[in-house]
Design an enzyme around this catalytic site. Structure first.
Site, PDB file in Angstrom:
ATOM      1  CG  HIS A   1     -10.166  -2.468   4.301  1.00 48.54           C
ATOM      2  ND1 HIS A   1     -11.020  -1.952   3.377  1.00 48.54           N
ATOM      3  CD2 HIS A   1      -9.065  -1.674   4.294  1.00 48.54           C
ATOM      4  CE1 HIS A   1     -10.458  -0.882   2.818  1.00 48.54           C
ATOM      5  NE2 HIS A   1      -9.286  -0.700   3.360  1.00 48.54           N
TER       6      HIS A   1
ATOM      7  CG  ASP B   1      -1.826  -1.264   1.223  1.00 41.25           C
ATOM      8  OD1 ASP B   1      -1.282  -2.372   1.417  1.00 41.25           O
ATOM      9  OD2 ASP B   1      -3.043  -1.141   1.031  1.00 41.25           O
TER      10      ASP B   1
ATOM     11  CG  HIS C   1      -4.558  -5.779  -1.501  1.00 39.32           C
ATOM     12  ND1 HIS C   1      -3.427  -5.036  -1.228  1.00 39.32           N
ATOM     13  CD2 HIS C   1      -5.609  -4.933  -1.335  1.00 39.32           C
ATOM     14  CE1 HIS C   1      -3.782  -3.796  -0.923  1.00 39.32           C
ATOM     15  NE2 HIS C   1      -5.088  -3.715  -0.974  1.00 39.32           N
TER      16      HIS C   1
ATOM     17  CG  ASN D   1      -8.468  -1.943  -2.730  1.00 38.17           C
ATOM     18  OD1 ASN D   1      -7.410  -2.319  -2.216  1.00 38.17           O
ATOM     19  ND2 ASN D   1      -9.099  -0.863  -2.324  1.00 38.17           N
TER      20      ASN D   1
ATOM     21  CB  VAL E   1      -5.548  -3.135   7.303  1.00 41.36           C
ATOM     22  CG1 VAL E   1      -5.678  -2.344   8.599  1.00 41.36           C
ATOM     23  CG2 VAL E   1      -6.818  -3.922   7.012  1.00 41.36           C
TER      24      VAL E   1
HETATM   25 FE   LIG Z   1      -6.216  -1.895  -0.502  1.00 41.23          FE
END
Ligand SMILES: [Fe+2]
Ligand SMILES: *[C@@H]1O[C@H](CO)[C@@H](O)[C@H](O)[C@H]1NC(C)=O
Ligand SMILES: *[C@@H]1O[C@H](CO)[C@@H](O)[C@H](O)[C@H]1NC(C)=O
Ligand SMILES: *[C@@H]1O[C@H](CO)[C@@H](O)[C@H](O)[C@H]1NC(C)=O
Ligand SMILES: *[C@@H]1O[C@H](CO)[C@@H](O)[C@H](O)[C@H]1NC(C)=O
Ligand SMILES: *[C@@H]1O[C@H](CO)[C@@H](O)[C@H](O)[C@H]1NC(C)=O
Ligand SMILES: *[C@@H]1O[C@H](CO)[C@@H](O)[C@H](O)[C@H]1NC(C)=O
Length: 457
Positions: free
Chosen positions: A318, A158, A308, A223, A346
């Protein structure tokens, strides 16, 4: 020998049933993207100079490397010159280039070339931009696949392109031992902008080039790679990601770039796709079902899974999003004694004990995670520092499966010493590289019966 300074909280004896919620609080400043004119985004000098150079493993065993780059003005050459001596690039690999459109954005010319039949454990120099502006880089191939070769992986997730992202990357780079990055998804966060401003995919590529051009990053789709935007007429998921970032999925008989596996030195790495179908009968399900029995722990004693969306996550972000995949695959991870599962999503850090939750059958009420020495350790490392900021709201009390959690940005290092021992450390950005905020010795349960999943104090 590394000196490991442990925080006072770890002096408390770590028991299997009590987790630690770190009291450390970073300064609460905003997490903003670096502006386009930042030093890290600068365009290399010279006519049509290659930019956004990145490499990844190009085959199953580590004898091939995929080199990718973008030329801005015209296609130019898709050939990579390479060799083992800096001034004698006597081999060449011819690649291909492509371009894509996304809403009203048109990409540069994106090149991918695969360098094959490389020797193990060898430093290669390579050049792109042949015939125009030539830029040179180098990489080192991994040792031959086998049980007792040491190898060190970095873990980043991330990442995004904020000032904090830059701190994470700089912090990671200060660890000179790490040889490849296992990236657990969510790269550029271009989709944060109006129309998914794909210029942010380009700036991200230029930002990370200082690492990705020199060591392979093993990609997992998150995502933020979906870029599914019917309102813009963009209905093909993963369009920018698949055009820009290739994976060697065919080598492991996968049928899509989002799930695949590689062997690298002593490790077998399985990459799963949280945003592709994984229900029974789907291609990913079938592939994993056939993949796990292929792992030969005499050859690759360490079995690592990347995904992920985490299965075990006790933050209020999440929450339970990974649950449907856990229900499908967790029993296999226990059966095949996966060593560890790394996830992102996260924006914080968490490590679990070895636990499983596979007994539930709808009617027996056995729906709580229990200690299980055959189960993996689950690590959430989505703390790269992107524009969405930190996840600092945790479920209370800390669930008994959670060994350690802290809302700080950072990265991790997984240092495989030999077939029986590996040392894992997490490094928050506020500390120097030698400071370890969380750590664990992994003993290989295939090769050693006595597992120690407690903190090293
Ligand atoms: Fe994500
Ligand atoms: C794309 O459209 C946006 C408005 O929706 C505009 O601000 C931008 O300049 C356009 N970009 C190009 C390359 O036309
Ligand atoms: C990013 O980090 C590098 C290395 O630490 C530094 O040279 C550079 O100035 C930083 N850039 C920004 C925009 O923070
Ligand atoms: C992929 O499938 C082919 C054909 O079934 C088989 O020969 C090959 O060994 C498989 N490769 C891997 C890595 O499983
Ligand atoms: C597993 O790997 C070991 C060591 O490389 C090798 O000797 C053995 O033949 C392999 N087993 C299978 C079933 O391929
Ligand atoms: C933390 O998350 C919970 C559950 O979503 C919510 O009820 C609570 O208000 C949040 N706390 C803060 C401080 O945001
Ligand atoms: C494996 O590495 C561990 C940790 O460095 C060490 O204690 C152990 O002796 C090594 N095993 C062998 C067989 O070298």
């Amino acid at each position: 020998m590394k000196f490991v300074i442990l925080m006072v909280v770890f002096v408390a004896v770590a028991s299997r049933c009590e987790g630690v919620t770190s009291k450390f609080r970073r300064k609460r400043e905003a997490t903003e993207d670096m502006p386009f004119d930042s030093d890290v985004f600068s365009v290399p000098d010279g006519y049509n100079a290659p930019q956004q150079v990145h490499i990844t493993q190009g085959d199953l065993n580590g004898n091939a490397v995929i080199v990718s780059w973008v030329t801005p003005t015209e296609p130019g050459s898709s050939t990579v010159l390479y060799g083992t001596t800096k001034d004698k690039l006597d081999k060449s690999a011819k690649g291909k280039h492509g371009q894509y459109k996304y809403y009203n954005y048109t990409s540069g010319f994106i090149h991918h070339a695969t360098l094959k039949h490389l020797k193990y454990d060898t430093k290669y120099y390579y050049a792109v931009g042949v015939g125009q502006t030539v830029r040179k880089f180098w990489f080192k191939t991994p040792p031959q696949v086998g049980p007792d070769v040491p190898y060190t992986f970095g873990l980043i997730g991330d990442l995004g392109q904020t000032y904090d992202s830059n701190r994470t990357l700089s912090h990671y780079e200060s660890n000179m031992d790490a040889e490849a990055v296992l990236f657990v998804g969510d790269l550029s966060y271009a989709d944060h902008y109006a129309d998914h401003d794909n210029r942010r995919w380009d700036s991200w590529g230029r930002f990370v080039e200082r690492s990705t051009a020199y060591q392979p990053w093993i990609w997992t789709a998150g995502n933020h790679e979906l870029d599914f935007a019917p309102e813009l007429g963009e209905t093909v998921p993963f369009k920018p990601f698949t055009n820009r970032y290739h994976t060697p999925y065919k080598a492991s008989n996968s049928t899509a770039p989002f799930w695949y596996s590689i062997k690298r030195g002593p490790a077998y790495i399985i990459v799963l796709a949280s945003y592709s179908a994984y229900g029974k009968y789907t291609p990913q399900y079938q592939w994993l079902n056939e993949e796990l029995p292929k792992v030969n722990r005499s050859e690759t004693p360490w079995l690592i899974v990347l995904m992920h969306s985490p299965w075990y996550n006790s933050y209020n972000y999440h929450y339970m999003e990974g649950e449907t995949m856990r229900v499908m695959f967790e029993k296999w991870f226990v059966q095949y004694k996966v060593d560890m599962v790394f996830a992102g999503h996260v924006h914080a850090y968490e490590r679990s004990h070895r636990i499983s939750n596979t007994a539930y059958n709808i009617i027996n009420e056995k729906c709580t995670p229990v200690p299980n020495q055959d189960a993996p350790v689950y690590i959430t490392i989505g703390d790269g520092g992107n524009i969405e900021g930190l996840a600092n709201n945790m479920t209370e009390p800390q669930p008994s499966y959670s060994a350690f959690r802290e809302a700080s940005f950072g990265h991790a290092i997984f240092e495989i010493k030999n077939k029986t021992h590996a040392y894992y450390t997490w490094h928050r950005n506020q500390d120097g590289e030698k400071v370890t905020a969380d750590s664990m010795w992994f003993t290989n349960r295939i090769w050693l019966r006595t597992d120690d999943s407690s903190n090293v104090v």
